[in-house]
Design a protein around this motif. Structure first.
Motif, PDB file in Angstrom:
ATOM      1  N   GLY A 200       0.782  -1.224   0.000  1.00  0.00           N
ATOM      2  CA  GLY A 200       0.000   0.000   0.000  1.00  0.00           C
ATOM      3  C   GLY A 200       0.811   1.270   0.000  1.00  0.00           C
ATOM      4  N   ILE A 201       2.008   1.258  -0.577  1.00  0.00           N
ATOM      5  CA  ILE A 201       2.810   2.475  -0.659  1.00  0.00           C
ATOM      6  C   ILE A 201       3.108   2.766  -2.125  1.00  0.00           C
ATOM      7  N   PRO A 202       3.238   4.033  -2.500  1.00  0.00           N
ATOM      8  CA  PRO A 202       3.605   4.358  -3.884  1.00  0.00           C
ATOM      9  C   PRO A 202       4.982   3.778  -4.198  1.00  0.00           C
ATOM     10  N   ALA A 203       5.211   3.373  -5.425  1.00  0.00           N
ATOM     11  CA  ALA A 203       6.489   2.776  -5.797  1.00  0.00           C
ATOM     12  C   ALA A 203       6.851   3.150  -7.225  1.00  0.00           C
ATOM     13  N   THR A 204       8.149   3.309  -7.449  1.00  0.00           N
ATOM     14  CA  THR A 204       8.700   3.668  -8.751  1.00  0.00           C
ATOM     15  C   THR A 204       9.635   2.567  -9.213  1.00  0.00           C
ATOM     16  N   ARG A 205       9.646   2.330 -10.509  1.00  0.00           N
ATOM     17  CA  ARG A 205      10.509   1.284 -11.056  1.00  0.00           C
ATOM     18  C   ARG A 205      11.981   1.642 -10.858  1.00  0.00           C
ATOM     19  N   LEU A 206      12.790   0.660 -10.449  1.00  0.00           N
ATOM     20  CA  LEU A 206      14.195   0.886 -10.133  1.00  0.00           C
ATOM     21  C   LEU A 206      14.991   1.329 -11.354  1.00  0.00           C
ATOM     22  N   HIS A 207      14.751   0.685 -12.505  1.00  0.00           N
ATOM     23  CA  HIS A 207      15.516   0.988 -13.713  1.00  0.00           C
ATOM     24  C   HIS A 207      14.615   1.601 -14.788  1.00  0.00           C
ATOM     25  N   TRP A 208      15.140   2.587 -15.497  1.00  0.00           N
ATOM     26  CA  TRP A 208      14.398   3.173 -16.614  1.00  0.00           C
ATOM     27  C   TRP A 208      14.190   2.151 -17.715  1.00  0.00           C
ATOM     28  N   TYR A 209      15.223   1.345 -18.011  1.00  0.00           N
ATOM     29  CA  TYR A 209      15.135   0.343 -19.068  1.00  0.00           C
ATOM     30  C   TYR A 209      14.492  -0.920 -18.510  1.00  0.00           C
ATOM     31  N   ARG A 210      13.366  -1.300 -19.069  1.00  0.00           N
ATOM     32  CA  ARG A 210      12.587  -2.406 -18.518  1.00  0.00           C
ATOM     33  C   ARG A 210      13.268  -3.764 -18.681  1.00  0.00           C
ATOM     34  N   GLY A 211      14.152  -3.891 -19.631  1.00  0.00           N
ATOM     35  CA  GLY A 211      14.824  -5.174 -19.848  1.00  0.00           C
ATOM     36  C   GLY A 211      16.173  -5.271 -19.173  1.00  0.00           C
ATOM     37  N   GLU A 212      16.360  -4.559 -18.062  1.00  0.00           N
ATOM     38  CA  GLU A 212      17.655  -4.473 -17.400  1.00  0.00           C
ATOM     39  C   GLU A 212      18.249  -5.840 -17.080  1.00  0.00           C
ATOM     40  N   TYR A 213      17.431  -6.783 -16.608  1.00  0.00           N
ATOM     41  CA  TYR A 213      17.960  -8.065 -16.162  1.00  0.00           C
ATOM     42  C   TYR A 213      17.798  -9.176 -17.199  1.00  0.00           C
ATOM     43  N   ARG A 214      17.525  -8.765 -18.452  1.00  0.00           N
ATOM     44  CA  ARG A 214      17.531  -9.725 -19.555  1.00  0.00           C
ATOM     45  C   ARG A 214      18.809  -9.559 -20.362  1.00  0.00           C
ATOM     46  N   THR A 215      19.335 -10.653 -20.888  1.00  0.00           N
ATOM     47  CA  THR A 215      20.551 -10.590 -21.688  1.00  0.00           C
ATOM     48  C   THR A 215      20.299  -9.772 -22.959  1.00  0.00           C
ATOM     49  N   ALA A 216      21.168  -8.808 -23.196  1.00  0.00           N
ATOM     50  CA  ALA A 216      21.017  -7.940 -24.369  1.00  0.00           C
ATOM     51  C   ALA A 216      21.776  -8.555 -25.542  1.00  0.00           C
ATOM     52  N   SER A 217      21.044  -9.147 -26.492  1.00  0.00           N
ATOM     53  CA  SER A 217      21.671  -9.810 -27.639  1.00  0.00           C
ATOM     54  C   SER A 217      21.507  -9.012 -28.930  1.00  0.00           C
ATOM     55  N   ARG A 218      20.598  -8.059 -28.976  1.00  0.00           N
ATOM     56  CA  ARG A 218      20.378  -7.243 -30.161  1.00  0.00           C
ATOM     57  C   ARG A 218      20.914  -5.836 -29.934  1.00  0.00           C
ATOM     58  N   ALA A 219      21.205  -5.171 -31.056  1.00  0.00           N
ATOM     59  CA  ALA A 219      21.783  -3.828 -30.965  1.00  0.00           C
ATOM     60  C   ALA A 219      20.862  -2.870 -30.212  1.00  0.00           C
ATOM     61  N   GLY A 220      19.541  -2.977 -30.460  1.00  0.00           N
ATOM     62  CA  GLY A 220      18.600  -2.094 -29.780  1.00  0.00           C
ATOM     63  C   GLY A 220      18.604  -2.280 -28.280  1.00  0.00           C
ATOM     64  N   ALA A 221      18.720  -3.546 -27.847  1.00  0.00           N
ATOM     65  CA  ALA A 221      18.746  -3.826 -26.413  1.00  0.00           C
ATOM     66  C   ALA A 221      20.026  -3.302 -25.780  1.00  0.00           C
ATOM     67  N   VAL A 222      21.155  -3.450 -26.489  1.00  0.00           N
ATOM     68  CA  VAL A 222      22.429  -2.946 -25.973  1.00  0.00           C
ATOM     69  C   VAL A 222      22.378  -1.432 -25.808  1.00  0.00           C
ATOM     70  N   VAL A 223      21.831  -0.753 -26.829  1.00  0.00           N
ATOM     71  CA  VAL A 223      21.699   0.703 -26.756  1.00  0.00           C
ATOM     72  C   VAL A 223      20.750   1.101 -25.631  1.00  0.00           C
TER      73      VAL A 223
END
Length: 404
Positions: A54-77
């Motif tokens: 019941g408390i307001p909360a903000t996402r820790l990372h701006w990039y939503r795929g932070e904890y997924r492996t970045a295999s494409r150029a768009g994800a790396v950027v």
């Protein structure tokens, strides 16, 4: 005089019951002792935190795929841009608060696989922002450990140095930070925050009660990446053999987890030991876990907070340990001889230890009763002193309320 503004920070609401239990303990204390505090979170799972606490909360990372492996150029950027954006997002969030609390969790350790530019970087941004903006950041009851990876070690060391306050859940965590060059002369040690949670009542099971077996998607630690699959296979095969032997002895087994990622291990055990005597518990909090352990004759578990739940309910427990924090916890609660290495799990030896544990059940339950009382008293004193110093009371009416 306005109400004090408190921020809580961490991988909260992300599926790890231990992390959320630490948050629950801190929020419970704030509600009781500082009801005027206005609290919100910067965390891994903001929707889950708001829905449950019941408390307001903000996402820790701006990039939503932070904890997924970045295999494409768009994800790396995207990841790279996210690191820059998070500098400003974190600073802006910190600036809105009078104090920020990091409630428990192993935020200063790398006992499980960890990349430096994930959470260690986020913690560094938090502590650096706090120092630059004059907002105290308190690392409360955290776990720490020796870290070999240089970038991770540097980020963790500087995070600890920049924090305004540090306390640890065991002595070896403080020793580890001292060894990494942090001045710990004023740092305190107290029981894990989960010991502040209420112990739920659980009706006794029909004798003999079940054996709770806590499992984990265990692949070793940060330094074991090269042999991760080998470690996992040995752990899983040994656990299956152990559960199968219990079933052959006519014992009921309840499988417990502590994180959403553990589900495949439960499925593998249920598939390998096809018996109605083996069931999986559905748990969404440490309170749920404690209900399971309270109804059990004994517990064998690997996750740190599975162990705490068993210890807190006074149930004899055998720890399958993957880090020194579990050995320290067990020793502090008087069960130091009942530890078994997760990386070299031997089902036969585990069974020997388990049978000895059950023979001494009555004696160990008495020991746990005494140790739990002491842990609760020590932790209550610490939390009261900490929040009294960091959160001076205001004259306002209670402002601690659920988010609308």
């Amino acid at each position: 005089m306005r109400s004090v503004r408190v921020g809580v920070f961490g991988l909260l609401g992300s599926g790890n019951l231990g992390n959320d239990g630490s948050l629950e303990a801190v929020l419970g204390h704030l509600r009781a002792e500082h009801p005027e505090a206005v609290v919100d979170a910067l965390c891994g799972g903001p929707e889950a935190v708001t829905a449950r606490f019941g408390i307001p909360a903000t996402r820790l990372h701006w990039y939503r795929g932070e904890y997924r492996t970045a295999s494409r150029a768009g994800a790396v950027v995207g990841k790279g841009l996210g690191k820059l954006v998070d500098v400003f997002r974190t600073a802006a969030w910190v600036r809105r608060h009078d104090v920020v609390i990091v409630p428990g969790m192993g935020v200063l350790e790398a006992t499980l696989p960890l990349r430096p530019w994930g959470f260690p970087y986020a913690l560094f941004l938090l502590c650096a922002s706090g120092r630059l903006l004059g907002t105290p950041v308190a690392l409360v009851g955290v776990g720490a450990g020796a870290i070999r990876d240089r970038p991770t070690r540097a980020l963790v060391r500087w995070s600890a140095r920049l924090a305004a306050y540090r306390s640890y859940r065991d002595t070896q965590s403080r020793d580890a930070m001292r060894a990494m060059g942090v001045d710990t002369a004023r740092d305190e040690v107290h029981p894990d925050l989960a010991f502040a949670l209420p112990t739920p009542a659980s009706p006794p099971a029909d004798p003999p009660g079940p054996v709770c077996v806590g499992v984990m998607a265990f692949h070793g630690g940060n330094d074991d990446r090269a042999r991760a699959e080998e470690i996992h296979r040995r752990y899983l095969d040994g656990t299956i053999r152990f559960v199968r032997t219990l079933v052959e002895d006519g014992r009921r087994v309840r499988l417990l987890t502590g994180d959403e990622v553990d589900a495949p291990v439960v499925a593998a055990i249920l598939d390998a030991v096809d018996s109605p005597l083996v069931t999986a518990a559905e748990t969404s909090s440490l309170a749920d876990l404690m209900k399971e352990t309270a109804a059990a004759d004994s517990v064998v578990a690997i996750r740190y907070h599975n162990l705490i739940c068993a210890l807190k309910t006074g149930t004899p427990v055998l720890a399958v340990t993957y880090a020194a924090k579990s050995d320290a916890l067990m020793a502090g609660m008087g069960l130091g001889t009942y530890c078994h290495p997760a990386r070299a799990l031997d089902a036969d030896r585990l069974l020997e230890q388990f049978r000895d544990l059950e023979k001494r059940s009555a004696e160990l339950r008495q020991t746990l009763t005494e140790r739990n009382q002491d842990a609760a008293r020590r932790l209550a004193r610490h939390l009261t002193a900490l929040t009294t110093a960091l959160l001076p009371r205001t004259t306002h009416a209670p402002a601690y309320r659920k988010a609308s």
